[in-house]
Design a protein around this motif. Structure first.
Motif, mmCIF file in Angstrom:
data_model
loop_
_atom_site.group_PDB
_atom_site.id
_atom_site.type_symbol
_atom_site.label_atom_id
_atom_site.label_comp_id
_atom_site.label_asym_id
_atom_site.label_seq_id
_atom_site.Cartn_x
_atom_site.Cartn_y
_atom_site.Cartn_z
ATOM 1 N N CYS A 55 -0.363 -11.076 -7.668
ATOM 2 C CA CYS A 55 0.846 -10.513 -8.268
ATOM 3 C C CYS A 55 1.991 -10.689 -7.281
ATOM 4 O O CYS A 55 1.843 -10.393 -6.093
ATOM 5 C CB CYS A 55 0.637 -9.033 -8.599
ATOM 6 S SG CYS A 55 2.054 -8.234 -9.396
ATOM 7 N N LEU A 57 6.651 -11.184 -7.014
ATOM 8 C CA LEU A 57 7.966 -11.577 -7.502
ATOM 9 C C LEU A 57 8.160 -13.049 -7.179
ATOM 10 O O LEU A 57 7.721 -13.520 -6.124
ATOM 11 C CB LEU A 57 9.056 -10.765 -6.820
ATOM 12 C CG LEU A 57 9.145 -9.277 -7.170
ATOM 13 C CD1 LEU A 57 10.034 -8.558 -6.182
ATOM 14 C CD2 LEU A 57 9.674 -9.108 -8.598
ATOM 15 N N LEU A 83 8.202 -12.267 -12.698
ATOM 16 C CA LEU A 83 7.055 -11.502 -12.226
ATOM 17 C C LEU A 83 5.820 -12.331 -12.510
ATOM 18 O O LEU A 83 5.536 -12.681 -13.655
ATOM 19 C CB LEU A 83 6.961 -10.153 -12.936
ATOM 20 C CG LEU A 83 5.770 -9.273 -12.524
ATOM 21 C CD1 LEU A 83 5.862 -8.903 -11.049
ATOM 22 C CD2 LEU A 83 5.692 -8.017 -13.384
ATOM 23 N N GLU A 85 1.818 -12.702 -12.540
ATOM 24 C CA GLU A 85 0.563 -11.953 -12.605
ATOM 25 C C GLU A 85 -0.522 -12.870 -13.137
ATOM 26 O O GLU A 85 -0.384 -13.403 -14.246
ATOM 27 C CB GLU A 85 0.699 -10.725 -13.503
ATOM 28 C CG GLU A 85 1.710 -9.695 -13.021
ATOM 29 C CD GLU A 85 1.861 -8.527 -13.979
ATOM 30 O OE1 GLU A 85 1.419 -7.413 -13.652
ATOM 31 O OE2 GLU A 85 2.435 -8.750 -15.074
ATOM 32 N N THR A 219 10.304 -3.063 -9.459
ATOM 33 C CA THR A 219 8.962 -3.462 -9.896
ATOM 34 C C THR A 219 7.844 -2.842 -9.076
ATOM 35 O O THR A 219 6.701 -2.761 -9.547
ATOM 36 C CB THR A 219 8.808 -4.989 -9.832
ATOM 37 O OG1 THR A 219 8.941 -5.435 -8.475
ATOM 38 C CG2 THR A 219 9.859 -5.679 -10.701
#
Length: 317
Positions: A55, A57, A83, A85, A219
């Protein structure tokens, strides 16, 4: 070529790459050509998938992303935050500027404009001229702040945006050139251009740090991946790492458009394989052949009549 599942290419601005590919291949192969939704998404895949992070940015910033036509006009990507993931990249902010002003209102283009003014340019035989932005980054260390100069890059009042006025930037550069440029010697020795280098470098560092800090706060994600030409600014990258309380940072080595093919390939692979797509961390950028001493000796011997070679051990060197 029958074993190839997909072919993907991309170029900034209006993306003609898929049509160019379709024109080069036979009909069966042309049907495998896929169009990635945006230039920045290709950069983002190159940054996130090889990062080894589950995960993160993902910040993509360059001179020019994709250009899109809308009812309000034509707009070009300046920077995009995603983002990441698993195998998925979700945009959380996309900054676009009016295309006719992009030359002085994207982070990368403003930096390139000052690089050109300073004379840092590579000229190719066919008339192409490429700015050498890395040299401007080095020159910036010799400049000073000038309190009366207009700020070029400021954070937007709300959200994750950055405000830049192309007209104000253009007018300030032209006014400084008219007032201080005597045309003597190398441009990068002229004091006002040294200070301009300092200005654009400092503002870039500050605005990126503020942007990443706010994205982390929104976030809760403390890993950052970067790509796009601006991600080659190693001085800014280090300040982002230190100032934004990040756990880790990954910058794709071929961060500019010379690495866009990697992002295209990773996007095509992920789209084709879906959740089954595996990820392999890029642990170093040295993916070519290794040449041992025997190989070097053999190739040197092939040109023995044309070159003079002296073999030195480390102490002699």
């Amino acid at each position: 070529m029958d074993d190839i599942a997909t072919v993907t290419a991309n170029m900034p601005g209006v993306d003609h790459a898929p049509d160019i590919l379709k024109g080069r291949y036979a009909k069966a192969m042309a049907g495998k050509v896929r169009t990635i939704p945006s230039h920045h998404l290709a950069h983002a895949y190159s940054a996130f998938l090889p990062s080894g992070m589950d995960c993160a940015l993902v910040l993509v910033a360059d001179a020019s992303g994709s250009t899109f036509s809308t009812d309000e006009g034509r707009f070009t990507e300046s920077f995009t935050l995603y983002l990441g993931e698993g195998n998925t990249l979700t945009p959380i902010h996309s900054e676009k500027v009016q295309s006719h002003l992009a030359g002085l209102s994207t982070l990368g283009f403003v930096y390139e404009a000052v690089s050109r003014k300073a004379g840092f340019v590579t000229e190719l035989n066919d008339g192409l001229r490429f700015p050498e932005a890395g040299k401007l980054m080095g020159l910036a260390a010799y400049g000073c702040d000038q309190e009366n100069w207009f700020p070029w890059m400021t954070r937007s009042q709300a959200g994750l945006g950055i405000s830049m006025s192309a007209y104000d930037i253009f007018l300030e550069i032209e006014a400084l050139e008219k007032r201080y440029d005597d045309g003597k010697g190398k441009p990068y020795f002229r004091p006002y251009l040294v200070d301009l280098a300092h200005k654009v470098q400092t503002e870039l560092e500050n605005v990126l740090c503020d942007l990443v800090r706010d994205a982390v706060r929104e976030t809760g994600v403390k890993n950052l991946c970067m790509a796009g030409g601006v991600a080659l600014n190693s001085v800014a990258n280090y300040k982002i790492l230190r100032a934004c309380a990040l756990d880790d940072i990954f910058i794709f080595p071929a961060a500019a458009d010379n690495g866009i093919s990697v992002g295209c390939a990773l996007w095509g692979y992920t789209e084709a394989e879906g959740a089954a797509a595996s990820r392999v961390a890029l642990l170093n950028a040295y993916l070519g052949n290794a040449y041992g001493e025997d190989a070097v000796d053999r190739d040197v011997a092939a040109f023995a009549g044309q070159i003079v070679v002296e073999d030195l051990d480390p102490e002699a060197m």
